[in-house]
Write an enzyme that holds these catalytic residues in place. Structure first.
Site, PDB file in Angstrom:
ATOM      1  N   GLN A   1      -5.264  -2.140   9.401  1.00 64.31           N
ATOM      2  CA  GLN A   1      -5.033  -3.462   8.818  1.00 64.31           C
ATOM      3  C   GLN A   1      -5.578  -4.567   9.728  1.00 64.31           C
ATOM      4  O   GLN A   1      -5.262  -4.618  10.913  1.00 64.31           O
ATOM      5  CB  GLN A   1      -3.527  -3.675   8.597  1.00 64.31           C
ATOM      6  CG  GLN A   1      -3.189  -4.965   7.880  1.00 64.31           C
ATOM      7  CD  GLN A   1      -3.706  -4.989   6.450  1.00 64.31           C
ATOM      8  OE1 GLN A   1      -3.549  -4.040   5.695  1.00 64.31           O
ATOM      9  NE2 GLN A   1      -4.343  -6.088   6.078  1.00 64.31           N
TER      10      GLN A   1
ATOM     11  N   LYS B   1       0.831  -1.205   0.000  1.00 59.95           N
ATOM     12  CA  LYS B   1       0.000   0.000   0.000  1.00 59.95           C
ATOM     13  C   LYS B   1       0.866   1.257   0.000  1.00 59.95           C
ATOM     14  O   LYS B   1       0.568   2.236  -0.692  1.00 59.95           O
ATOM     15  CB  LYS B   1      -0.942  -0.018   1.208  1.00 59.95           C
ATOM     16  CG  LYS B   1      -2.058  -1.054   1.064  1.00 59.95           C
ATOM     17  CD  LYS B   1      -2.749  -1.374   2.372  1.00 59.95           C
ATOM     18  CE  LYS B   1      -3.741  -2.511   2.187  1.00 59.95           C
ATOM     19  NZ  LYS B   1      -4.313  -3.027   3.435  1.00 59.95           N
TER      20      LYS B   1
ATOM     21  N   ASP C   1     -12.014   1.442   3.467  1.00 62.34           N
ATOM     22  CA  ASP C   1     -12.281   0.010   3.371  1.00 62.34           C
ATOM     23  C   ASP C   1     -13.776  -0.259   3.244  1.00 62.34           C
ATOM     24  O   ASP C   1     -14.188  -1.369   2.902  1.00 62.34           O
ATOM     25  CB  ASP C   1     -11.748  -0.713   4.622  1.00 62.34           C
ATOM     26  CG  ASP C   1     -10.450  -1.466   4.358  1.00 62.34           C
ATOM     27  OD1 ASP C   1     -10.179  -1.770   3.177  1.00 62.34           O
ATOM     28  OD2 ASP C   1      -9.721  -1.736   5.317  1.00 62.34           O
TER      29      ASP C   1
END
Length: 287
Positions: free
Chosen positions: A96, A52, A119
């Site tokens: 995460q 990322k 997300d």
């Protein structure tokens, strides 16, 4: 059989995102910003976070990484999220997963500002997806839709079967296909007569986490097969949830593993972050 190349699609989308990010930076004097929080030292999570970061650099985004020890207290993590929620240069926040068992995952998701939830896990964003009035979609389903669009695979009126009902892939995937006028069936571990159902699918999406679970007997001749799985065999080889060689004799098109859905996930995260930055700038101008 057509190989649905996620790397090719990803490159095309990233070129577009990079161009739009450069235009955004020139117009506003600052780039789109993404903050990624990693709690603990899970090896797979560390790899994802590095990828990322690399994508941010490649496309001209501001990247901030916060690496916290596994014994981080939940209150400290929530305090960091609160700080990032109020940071005008951060447009996307990603924590995460998985988190250590001492931290309540739902509490963390709820703490993220829905407008920065790139997300798309926050209940507010899930609700917007259900309504079809959304800004963000979970990255893997969004990537799948981009692959179908790139290869001009029709969805309207087609029978779409999804194996897997997770909040990350299965459920949002069903909603996106339904929104595009697909006729959707969601299957799972309790589904009876699974093969009979999968053989009706014009589009079959497989996300079960079991190596080579789907074979040619489960696929309708001419179907499009999307393999979301990433499994490692005892000899270290990466394979999907679909037996690619087997279904290649039956399907009209399919995504390989690796190189199919995987490359699209981080790409769609970058698109979500760019969207968040644009929406924030619009609200600022209107205010």
């Amino acid at each position: 059989m057509i190989r649905l190349d996620g790397k090719e699609v990803s490159l095309s989308v990233r070129t577009e995102i990079k161009r739009e990010a450069e235009a955004f930076t020139q117009a506003h004097g600052y780039p789109p910003g993404l903050a990624v929080i990693l709690v603990g030292d899970d090896p797979a999570s560390s790899v994802y976070v590095r990828n990322k970061e690399k994508a941010c650099v490649e496309m001209g985004f501001l990247s901030r990484k916060y690496e916290l020890p596994a014994d981080t207290k939940q209150a400290d993590l929530l305090a960091l999220i609160d700080t990032l929620n109020r940071d005008p240069r951060i447009h996307g926040i990603l924590v995460q997963l998985p988190l250590p068992k001492t931290i309540d995952e739902n509490a963390v998701i709820l703490a993220i500002d829905p407008d920065k939830d790139v997300d798309a896990f926050h209940p507010a964003n899930v609700g917007r997806i259900v309504e079809g009035n959304y800004s963000f979609v979970p990255c893997t389903p969004a990537g799948i839709m981009e692959i179908l669009k790139y290869y001009r695979i029709p969805i309207a009126g087609k029978r779409c079967v999804i194996i897997g009902r997770s909040n990350i892939v299965g459920k949002p995937m069903a909603l996106l296909l339904l929104e595009q006028d697909g006729t959707v069936t969601v299957c799972h571990s309790k589904t009876e007569n699974l093969t009979e159902i999968t053989r009706t699918a014009d589009i079959l999406v497989v996300a079960v986490g079991r190596a080579k679970f789907v074979n040619a007997d489960m696929v309708k001749p001419g179907a499009v097969v999307i393999d979301v799985g990433i499994n490692r065999t005892p000899d270290g080889k990466v394979v999907g949830d679909v037996d690619y060689e087997s279904i290649s004799l039956v399907a009209s098109a399919a995504t390989p593993v690796p190189g199919g859905v995987g490359p699209m996930t981080i790409t769609m995260l970058m698109r979500n972050t760019l969207t968040a930055a644009k929406r924030t700038a619009e609200r600022k101008n209107q205010g």
